[in-house]
Design an enzyme around this catalytic site. Structure first.
Site, PDB file in Angstrom:
ATOM      1  N   HIS A  81       0.666  -1.214  -0.035  1.00 42.80           N
ATOM      2  CA  HIS A  81      -0.076  -0.119  -0.010  1.00 42.80           C
ATOM      3  C   HIS A  81       0.947   1.265   0.070  1.00 42.80           C
ATOM      4  CE1 HIS A  81       0.280  -0.226   4.669  1.00 42.80           C
ATOM      5  NE2 HIS A  81       0.420   1.001   4.488  1.00 42.80           N
ATOM      6  N   ASP A 101       0.012  -7.674   1.327  1.00 43.66           N
ATOM      7  CA  ASP A 101       0.257  -6.328   1.360  1.00 43.66           C
ATOM      8  C   ASP A 101       1.996  -6.138   1.657  1.00 43.66           C
ATOM      9  OD1 ASP A 101       0.030  -3.629   1.547  1.00 43.66           O
ATOM     10  OD2 ASP A 101      -0.024  -3.512   4.164  1.00 43.66           O
ATOM     11  N   SER A 114       4.732   2.760   7.603  1.00 43.97           N
ATOM     12  CA  SER A 114       4.462   1.775   6.759  1.00 43.97           C
ATOM     13  C   SER A 114       5.721   1.057   6.002  1.00 43.97           C
ATOM     14  CB  SER A 114       3.217   1.718   6.001  1.00 43.97           C
ATOM     15  OG  SER A 114       2.266   1.936   6.548  1.00 43.97           O
TER      16      SER A 114
END
Length: 500
Positions: free
Chosen positions: A201, A231, A313
């Site tokens: 993402h 992911d 992230s």
């Protein structure tokens, strides 16, 4: 999605050899001996009292001191009276009780001083008594002593990068004019070839990717491959100097313990090369998150209270040896920022996926060959189902593992290997926690009766290849079609199906 649902932070022991603080204490001055004192009594000795001037005792006139024993005293009787001072032995037990009581009172006073702020502990490594009625005392600690967090940060920071992307927002659904925007995230250097592991993402829909190293050097990067359902993604630096790259040391996420010290490294809110520390709060946390590109399955994740925020992230979660143990990916928060509940994909799983991508393979996952819908109290009542929770089988893939095992359309799966299944996502997560080729036992409700069916998990490689072909075949560049978008909305509302 509920505001309480876990979300991705999109956006933008002491170490070996560590020295203990050394406290320097001045020696206590010796106490002076007591002054010679008339009438002083020492153990085992007897003194004859000497009367003050102007006062007489038996055997002594007021004119002077008592003469030696046996000497004649003018004007006095022949008998001489003497006084013997006897030392009484003190009992030790009352002294011990008094000392113990003193220690207890002292401890209470210290606690009270700390709580009221009268005793101040400085960050610089000194302890200072600040009571205005007392003399200030400072205990110095060697400022050159290193700490665990400093050592770990020095080792791991050069292996973590900041990632920024440009995204073409042109979309027939959004109806915008094609303005550019971008994401900010983090990544981890895997090798001197410039391969970097991050979250999918972070680079999703990126038209350009820029990477900044710890020393401030910036490179362009190209996409190597992705695994959307996990992911995870791998990007590679373009024309990078291999000698300037520091691959991270990879640890073992299978040997983690709850309470273990950890450090999160990344670029929260675009603040590059930031670190935060915490512990492993829990293990084997799992969830599934919907996105416009499908469902991401987060299985067996590491929960930590180290601060993870948007921009973290794809960054590193490392242990007290500076070894990579997880990829920071998800936070659970009401505000969208850190609330002390963050999650990282275990490195053993993430590195396996990355190795497949770098080798040019399509990452594979365990596969049942079913299309599922979650069972809840409402649709159970509407459809007269035998149970009010579980995974309802909408469709069985021809030739898939479930069809070969005997699973039928209309079955409701309520458990896997004895663990309760309450939803379609719950079954997908439970399957993802296994490996291709594992045999699992499904508890199935069929026509109101319960039975157990053994299924050998297959591989979803063919399914992923089919999805990739469909993606490559869409050359319109418009993202989701209106039909796909409506199907996605139906899935969010629980009206559609999920594949497992």
């Amino acid at each position: 999605m509920s505001e309480n649902t876990p979300q991705r932070p999109d956006g933008l022991n002491d170490a070996a050899g560590a020295q203990q603080p050394r406290v320097q204490v001045e020696p206590t001055p010796a106490q002076p001996a007591p002054a010679q004192n008339p009438g002083y009594t020492a153990p085992g000795r007897t003194y004859v009292n000497q009367a003050p001037a102007g006062r007489a005792y038996a055997g002594q006139t007021s004119a002077g001191p008592v003469p030696p024993t046996g000497a004649a005293v003018p004007g006095a009787a022949a008998a001489t009276e003497t006084r013997t001072v006897v030392k009484t032995r003190t009992k030790k037990f009352p002294v011990f009780l008094s000392s113990l009581a003193g220690l207890a009172v002292g401890a209470v006073l210290v606690i009270a001083l700390v709580m009221t702020g009268a005793l101040d502990i400085d960050r610089g490594g000194s302890v200072t008594a600040t009571n205005p009625d007392s003399t200030s005392q400072t205990i110095d600690i060697n400022p050159e002593d290193t700490t665990l967090s400093e050592v770990v940060a020095q080792k791991a920071l050069p292996s973590v990068v900041s990632i920024s992307t440009e995204i073409d927002t042109t979309s027939s659904l959004a109806g915008d004019s094609g303005a550019s925007s971008g994401n900010i995230g983090s990544g981890v250097i895997l090798d001197t070839d410039g391969n970097i592991l991050t979250n999918y993402h972070v680079i999703q829909n990126a038209s350009a990717i820029a990477v900044t190293l710890d020393d401030g050097t910036s490179y362009e990067a190209e996409l190597v491959g992705t695994d959307e359902s996990s992911d995870l993604a791998v990007i590679r630096l373009v024309n990078a100097d291999s000698s300037a790259l520091t691959p991270i040391e990879v640890g073992d996420s299978d040997n983690l313990s709850v309470g273990e010290w950890v450090m999160a490294i990344g670029s929260p809110f675009g603040n590059e090369q930031s670190v935060s520390t915490g512990i492993v709060s829990a293990l084997y946390r799992s969830t599934a998150l919907q996105s416009t590109s499908g469902t991401s399955i987060y299985a067996n994740m590491i929960q930590t209270d180290a601060a993870i925020n948007p921009g973290n992230s794809g960054g590193a979660l490392v242990n007290d040896q500076g070894q990579l143990i997880g990829i920071n990916s998800v936070i659970e928060s009401y505000s969208g920022s850190s609330s002390g509940v963050g999650f990282a994909i275990p490195v053993n799983y993430a590195k396996n996926i990355a190795d497949q991508i770098i080798a040019g393979k399509t990452p594979v996952h365990p596969y049942l060959g079913l299309t599922l819908t979650s069972v809840n109290a409402l649709n159970a009542r509407q459809n007269n189902l035998a149970v009010d929770s579980g995974a309802y089988v909408n469709e069985v893939t021809a030739g898939g593992p479930s069809e070969q095992a005997g699973i039928q359309q209309g079955d409701i799966i309520t458990a896997l290997d004895g663990e309760q299944i309450t939803s379609a996502d719950g079954l997908i997560i439970a399957v993802r926690e296994h490996e291709v080729g594992d045999e699992v036992t499904l508890t199935v409700v069929r026509d109101g009766s319960e039975q157990e069916i053994k299924v050998t998990l297959g591989s979803d490689e063919a399914l992923q290849a089919e999805q990739q072909d469909a993606t490559q075949g869409d050359s319109s560049g418009s993202g989701l079609s209106e039909e796909d978008f409506m199907r996605y909305l139906q899935e969010l509302m629980g009206q559609g199906g999920s594949g497992a």
